[in-house]
Design a protein around this motif. Structure first.
Motif, PDB file in Angstrom:
ATOM      1  N   THR B  27       0.832  -1.204   0.000  1.00 24.01           N
ATOM      2  CA  THR B  27       0.000   0.000   0.000  1.00 24.01           C
ATOM      3  C   THR B  27       0.860   1.245   0.000  1.00 24.01           C
ATOM      4  OG1 THR B  27      -1.709  -1.192   1.207  1.00 24.01           O
ATOM      5  CG2 THR B  27      -1.865   1.202   1.172  1.00 24.01           C
ATOM      6  N   VAL B  28       1.890   1.269   0.812  1.00 25.32           N
ATOM      7  CA  VAL B  28       2.772   2.445   0.852  1.00 25.32           C
ATOM      8  C   VAL B  28       3.464   2.623  -0.494  1.00 25.32           C
ATOM      9  CG1 VAL B  28       4.860   3.400   1.895  1.00 25.32           C
ATOM     10  CG2 VAL B  28       3.095   2.395   3.347  1.00 25.32           C
ATOM     11  N   GLU B 109      -1.381  10.478   6.099  1.00 23.12           N
ATOM     12  CA  GLU B 109      -2.271  11.275   5.251  1.00 23.12           C
ATOM     13  C   GLU B 109      -3.433  10.434   4.769  1.00 23.12           C
ATOM     14  OE1 GLU B 109       0.972  14.287   3.332  1.00 23.12           O
ATOM     15  OE2 GLU B 109      -0.095  12.948   1.940  1.00 23.12           O
ATOM     16  N   ALA B 110      -3.114   9.243   4.328  1.00 24.55           N
ATOM     17  CA  ALA B 110      -4.150   8.386   3.771  1.00 24.55           C
ATOM     18  C   ALA B 110      -5.170   7.966   4.834  1.00 24.55           C
ATOM     19  CB  ALA B 110      -3.511   7.151   3.138  1.00 24.55           C
ATOM     20  N   LEU B 111      -4.701   7.770   6.060  1.00 21.37           N
ATOM     21  CA  LEU B 111      -5.598   7.279   7.110  1.00 21.37           C
ATOM     22  C   LEU B 111      -6.261   8.407   7.892  1.00 21.37           C
ATOM     23  CD1 LEU B 111      -3.409   4.403   8.617  1.00 21.37           C
ATOM     24  CD2 LEU B 111      -5.390   4.157   7.137  1.00 21.37           C
ATOM     25  N   PRO B 115     -10.924   5.946  11.195  1.00 19.17           N
ATOM     26  CA  PRO B 115     -10.749   5.612  12.615  1.00 19.17           C
ATOM     27  C   PRO B 115      -9.321   5.255  12.990  1.00 19.17           C
ATOM     28  CG  PRO B 115     -11.772   3.781  11.447  1.00 19.17           C
ATOM     29  CD  PRO B 115     -11.638   4.882  10.461  1.00 19.17           C
ATOM     30  N   LEU B 116      -8.416   5.114  12.011  1.00 23.41           N
ATOM     31  CA  LEU B 116      -7.036   4.747  12.335  1.00 23.41           C
ATOM     32  C   LEU B 116      -6.087   5.925  12.135  1.00 23.41           C
ATOM     33  CD1 LEU B 116      -6.661   1.121  10.859  1.00 23.41           C
ATOM     34  CD2 LEU B 116      -7.358   1.839  13.130  1.00 23.41           C
ATOM     35  N   THR B 286      -8.044   2.962   1.640  1.00 20.79           N
ATOM     36  CA  THR B 286      -7.222   4.092   1.187  1.00 20.79           C
ATOM     37  C   THR B 286      -6.842   3.911  -0.276  1.00 20.79           C
ATOM     38  OG1 THR B 286      -5.088   3.121   1.785  1.00 20.79           O
ATOM     39  CG2 THR B 286      -6.190   4.400   3.465  1.00 20.79           C
ATOM     40  N   LEU B 287      -6.587   2.711  -0.703  1.00 24.02           N
ATOM     41  CA  LEU B 287      -6.273   2.476  -2.104  1.00 24.02           C
ATOM     42  C   LEU B 287      -7.457   2.867  -2.969  1.00 24.02           C
ATOM     43  CD1 LEU B 287      -4.437  -0.985  -1.892  1.00 24.02           C
ATOM     44  CD2 LEU B 287      -3.410   1.235  -2.370  1.00 24.02           C
ATOM     45  N   ALA B 288      -8.640   2.479  -2.534  1.00 24.99           N
ATOM     46  CA  ALA B 288      -9.844   2.827  -3.290  1.00 24.99           C
ATOM     47  C   ALA B 288      -9.996   4.344  -3.380  1.00 24.99           C
ATOM     48  CB  ALA B 288     -11.070   2.201  -2.636  1.00 24.99           C
ATOM     49  N   ARG B 289      -9.811   5.017  -2.237  1.00 25.38           N
ATOM     50  CA  ARG B 289      -9.935   6.483  -2.235  1.00 25.38           C
ATOM     51  C   ARG B 289      -8.914   7.145  -3.138  1.00 25.38           C
ATOM     52  NH1 ARG B 289     -11.084   6.047   3.297  1.00 25.38           N
ATOM     53  NH2 ARG B 289      -8.892   6.329   3.848  1.00 25.38           N
TER      54      ARG B 289
END
Lengths: 558, 449
Positions: B27-28, B109-111, B115-116, B286-289
């Motif tokens: 993901t990163v 940034e992504a999270l 909630p995380l 986050t990937l979807a976003r």
């Protein structure tokens, strides 16, 4: 003198018999002598069934292959098999064998006829062990029973044998001995014999973790050390010739077939694949072993040999998940010049007076199936010296739990457990199952499943800890099969350690040490067969307990 | 089968950068590549180590020093000094620290909206104290919000549920107290047991029930009622088992906190790990976003390679088990180790997708018998367990001693030369190598025209 085997001999007291070894012979002998009123101390270096017994094929089979040149062994084995069934029926389960007969060239049909005749003879012994007579099957009948067999077959013969939980057999022998006053000491190593002149009058022992030794005085010392018997006999200056034969079994995660099937290995030896409770085993090898008995390891060679032997007959086996190995060494009576398989399986009771060590005896050789009569002969001999004329009762009286057991559905109804859970408890505790399950009523989690693979309930874990001479958490593997499954103890180990700590009042460090010891034992079994799925499970296990391992400080790996 | 000889068969690539693996490293890497403007697709198979993570982010630590005054950066420098084949060693201390900071920034940034949400990462500070449901006191560079203890707590109440095999508040208290013995700042711990939870339910099962409004409300009521009439809770925070919701992990705690007028946190998890699953699910969100397509799924994923291609060639296509082919300009391999299935072991170690060279912490190529590659006690370092792909300092994997492909990079647990449990660094490695691999792959894609 509770039923956890903690009766201890007072200092200065002389017991009648000190037995070395906690396998089938040692525990069987302890039971026999204790029941005859003799005072007994049993010393075992590790846990029960640590040696050959615990690594055996777990069958009290009659040894049909000994018919040709070792009829006595066959007869003893079948006879004693019958007795064992009477005294501890709940530990036994039927193992129906299929012996496929391959199409040879001209001799193919003759092979089948010969096999038929051979087993006709063997059938004469089967009533001794309540076995069913063999049957001769056509190839169609054989394939209907087990459709996944591959090969060119004439047909098959069936064979009826009995499987047993050998570890629990030892536990129950020892428990019964303790109930009759025996002092059972696991994790206690015999490091020397005590002598008064030539007379052997006891042994020097060291409890695990103790720096000092203790002298136990005994009128007789009996060496039931299995493959270690040679070295132990040497403590008395006696020479016992053994041909220790290493045997390996592979353990697969689940049942692949409901029959035990005999396969021919590449070198012509007989290998079998068999269901054992909720596992499948392939066994076994038989090789002269010259190495360290305390450091046994299934080699890749042995693993490949066994897999190859069976996969010709049952190709599906290659897809199954190997979760462990059983490795042990037989204490076969020695004879020079024979192939391992051809060595006699007879047993010998040796009086070492002939070696200048009166009062010292060794029991060597033999089979699991005739452990009881082997122990009886030794006990007879020892009691002769002790002047004890009480008759043997080990073939008549039942082992703990051997009385008539409640029915499965009665337990289900009474305790609200599942039929599978009830069956597992019954197969280990028989008539004592209600006592085990009563423990479950003590707390809200009493019937929780601790080991999913088995399944083992919390109440059984507690019962075993309280009543079955558990010294270390890993002993529960033998008592109630905790952690033997594919999970390698990840799921059950933590909770079991917790329960152990509660029951024994352990502090945090001891609880952690108990857990690490448990996981280490499980690792030992799975290490030789690590492969994809098991490696992932192992990786998880190591990550999971990161906080609990004793780690080395940062050392450079240059 | 991948085509490495420069033949693109005239197909327009599905993306610039193909990332294999959807755990933390993947993901990163995907976010780092995307941030440069590259188009990214993530191909995945199943769950790996990320789904088993505990709720903490391990950057660099020395586990047996349970609470240490050493900063995270100092631990990192220690690792670099003593473990040359560790990814931190391969990158060097300075670059590792930089990569960790950048990767963390991308992740935070992504999270941020969910909630995380993460706090700022302070590498110059010591690892922060945390409690594990295993009954161990530990520390970590960062933890997700659910596990954040108040600063220097004086007292904590461990609240467990009766007959819960996963979290025994008494055992946790004893274990943590033991670990913190001698530490003057250690908080006082008390244990509280609240009657029954959902019977026979696994942590994940409970978490899913608590995601629903009804489940959450009922639970809060149950806990409040259970604590009433009990001892006075004059503590700085309540510590509960780590399964208070899966998708909505902040809701239960917030409601409970309001009802009890106390901060409510969770202990770190052991397997099965709800916090690990939370992280995995949020990463996928986050990937979807970010507009990054995720293909594959359990049983799907990339196909094993058949035969190596010429060294130094470029990759242009990765075949999926579903039959489709993904054309790309560069690849990041973040397929994990044994749990994730990125490294296989059947009669020998291998990396199944590109047949890459393997390396272990002791420097071998991963060849050798089980007897040689493992040790008798699980507590010892097992060379087999440190096996993974051999990369150079640009995170380019090797095959037969040379760079395998000009446009292939690797990140995360698939890298060899380390075992996280001795250096508590898995997340730091994922962040740093994910970041650099993603950037490098984007650059390689940009030049591959």
């Amino acid at each position: 003198m509770g039923d956890d085997g903690n009766g201890s001999s007072a200092v200065g007291e002389i017991v009648d018999a000190l037995i070395i070894g906690g396998g089938s012979n040692g525990t069987g002998l302890a039971r026999d002598l204790a029941k005859r009123g003799a005072s007994v101390v049993l010393c075992e270096k590790g846990d029960f069934a640590r040696g050959a017994t615990g690594a055996s094929s777990a069958m009290i089979h009659g040894g049909p292959r000994y018919l040709l040149d070792d009829v006595d062994t066959t007869k003893h084995a079948c006879e004693d098999s019958g007795y064992i069934q009477k005294i501890v029926p709940h530990l036994l389960f039927r193992v129906p064998f299929l012996v496929p007969i391959r199409k040879g060239d001209t001799y193919g049909r003759l092979q089948h006829l010969l096999a038929d005749v051979y087993f006709d003879v063997y059938d004469r012994y089967t009533p001794l062990k309540n076995g069913l007579p063999h049957a001769s099957l056509t190839v169609e009948q054989m394939m209907a029973m087990e459709p996944r067999l591959r090969g060119d077959f004439m047909g098959a013969v069936t064979l009826d044998e009995w499987g047993i939980d050998p570890g629990r057999l030892c536990v129950l022998n020892a428990a019964d001995a303790a109930a009759h006053g025996a002092d059972i000491r696991t994790y206690t190593e015999v490091v020397g014999l005590l002598r008064e002149g030539a007379q052997v009058c006891g042994a020097r022992v060291r409890a695990q973790g103790s720096a000092s030794t203790e002298d136990i005085r005994a009128k007789t010392v009996i060496n039931c050390g299995g493959p270690w018997a040679s070295a132990l006999a040497g403590l008395g200056g006696a020479d016992v010739y053994l041909r220790p034969g290493k045997g390996v079994h592979l353990i697969y995660e689940k049942r692949v077939t409901n029959f035990a099937i005999v396969a021919e290995a590449e070198d012509g030896r007989e290998i079998f694949v068999m269901p054992y409770q909720n596992e499948t085993w392939i066994g076994t090898t038989d090789d002269d072993y010259y190495g360290d008995l305390d450091d046994l390891w299934a080699t890749k060679d042995e693993i490949d040999y066994l897999e190859k032997s069976v996969s010709r007959l049952l190709p599906e086996i290659a897809e199954q998940r190997l979760i462990g190995t059983r490795v042990g060494v037989r204490n076969t009576v020695g004879a020079w010049g024979e192939q391992e398989d051809a060595l006699s399986r007879r047993f010998d009771v040796i009086d070492h007076a002939k070696d200048g060590a009166p009062g010292f005896f060794s029991l060597v050789g033999g089979k699991l199936a005739s452990f009881r009569v082997q122990a009886e002969e030794v006990a007879d001999r020892v009691c002769l010296d002790l002047g004890n004329k009480t008759a043997c009762r080990t073939h008549i009286d039942r082992l703990p739990g051997g009385d008539e057991a409640p029915k499965n559905n009665a337990l289900v109804k009474e305790y609200g457990i599942s039929p599978l859970e009830a069956e597992r408890v019954l197969s280990r505790h028989g008539a004592l199952s209600p006592k085990v399950l009563d423990v479950g009523r003590e707390s809200a989690s009493g019937f929780a499943t601790i080991c999913v693979c088995e399944p083992t309930l919390e109440c059984e874990v507690r019962y075993c800890i309280r009543h079955e001479m558990v010294r270390h958490l890993g002993d529960l593997m033998v008592r109630c099969r905790l952690g033997l499954g594919a999970c390698q103890g990840i799921e059950c180990g933590l909770r079991a350690a917790q329960i152990f700590a509660e029951e024994r009042g352990l502090d945090v460090e001891d609880e952690r040490a108990a857990l690490m010891d448990f996981l280490s034992r499980r690792w030992r079994s799975v290490r030789p067969v690590l492969s994809q799925a098991q490696l992932a499970a192992a990786e998880l296990m190591m990550i999971q307990y990161t906080g609990l391992w004793r780690k080395p400080t940062l050392t450079p790996f240059a | 089968m991948h085509d490495g000889d420069g033949d693109r068969a005239g197909n327009a690539p599905s993306c610039d950068v193909l990332v294999i693996g959807a755990g933390l490293a993947g993901t990163v890497a995907a976010l780092a590549a995307k941030a440069t403007g590259a188009s990214v697709v993530v191909a995945r198979k199943g769950y790996g180590a990320t789904a088993f993570s505990t709720g903490a982010l391990d950057i660099a630590n020395t586990p047996e020093l349970r609470v240490s005054t050493r900063s995270v950066h100092e631990h990192l420098q220690d690792i670099v000094q003593h473990r040359r084949r560790h990814p931190y060693g391969v990158l060097g201390a300075e670059k590792s620290a930089q990569g960790i900071a950048e990767g963390y920034r991308l992740l935070a940034e992504a999270l941020a909206q969910g909630p995380l949400a993460l706090d700022a990462l302070e590498l110059e500070q010591p690892n922060r104290q945390c409690l594990s449901s295993l009954g161990v006191a530990g520390s970590a560079a960062a933890v997700f919000p659910a596990h954040r203890l108040p600063v220097k707590p004086q007292s904590l109440a461990l609240v467990g549920f009766a007959a819960d095999p996963y979290f025994d508040s008494g055992r946790v208290r004893r274990g943590v107290t033991r670990d913190l013995a001698g530490d003057e700042d250690a908080p006082m711990l008390q244990e509280v047991v609240v009657p029954g939870l959902l019977p026979d339910c696994t942590p994940v099962g409970i978490a899913k029930v608590l995601d629903s409004d009804a489940g959450c409300a009922a639970f809060v009521e149950q806990v409040v009622a259970g604590l009433q009439g009990g001892p006075e809770l004059d503590v700085d925070a309540l510590v509960l088992p780590p399964y208070l919701g899966l998708a909505h992990s902040d809701r239960v705690r917030a409601q409970l906190s309001e009802a009890l007028k106390l901060p409510v946190v969770e202990a770190l998890a052991h397997t099965p790990s709800v916090p690990g699953l939370r992280l995995q699910l949020q990463l996928e969100a986050t990937l979807a976003r970010a507009g990054i397509a995720v293909v594959g799924g359990v049983g799907g994923g990339p196909h094993a390679s058949h035969g190596p291609t010429a060294a130094g060639s470029a990759l242009h296509r990765v075949q999926m088990l579903t039959g489709e082919a993904l054309d790309c300009r560069s690849v990041v391999l973040a397929s994990g180790r044994f749990v994730g299935g990125g490294i296989l072991y059947d009669d020998g170690l291998r990396e199944p997708l590109f047949d890459l060279d393997i390396v272990t912490e002791i420097g071998g190529s991963g060849e050798g018998s089980l007897a040689a590659m493992t040790r008798a006690l699980p507590a010892q370092l097992q060379p087999l367990m440190t096996a993974g792909v051999w990369v150079n300092d640009e995170l380019r994997p090797m095959r037969e001693g040379a760079v395998a492909h000009t446009n292939l990079f690797a990140a995360g647990m698939v890298l060899g030369g380390f075992a996280s449990r001795f250096t508590l660094c898995a997340d730091g490695v994922a962040l740093a190598t994910g970041f650099f691999a993603g950037q490098a792959a984007a650059a390689a894609a940009g030049t591959a025209l």
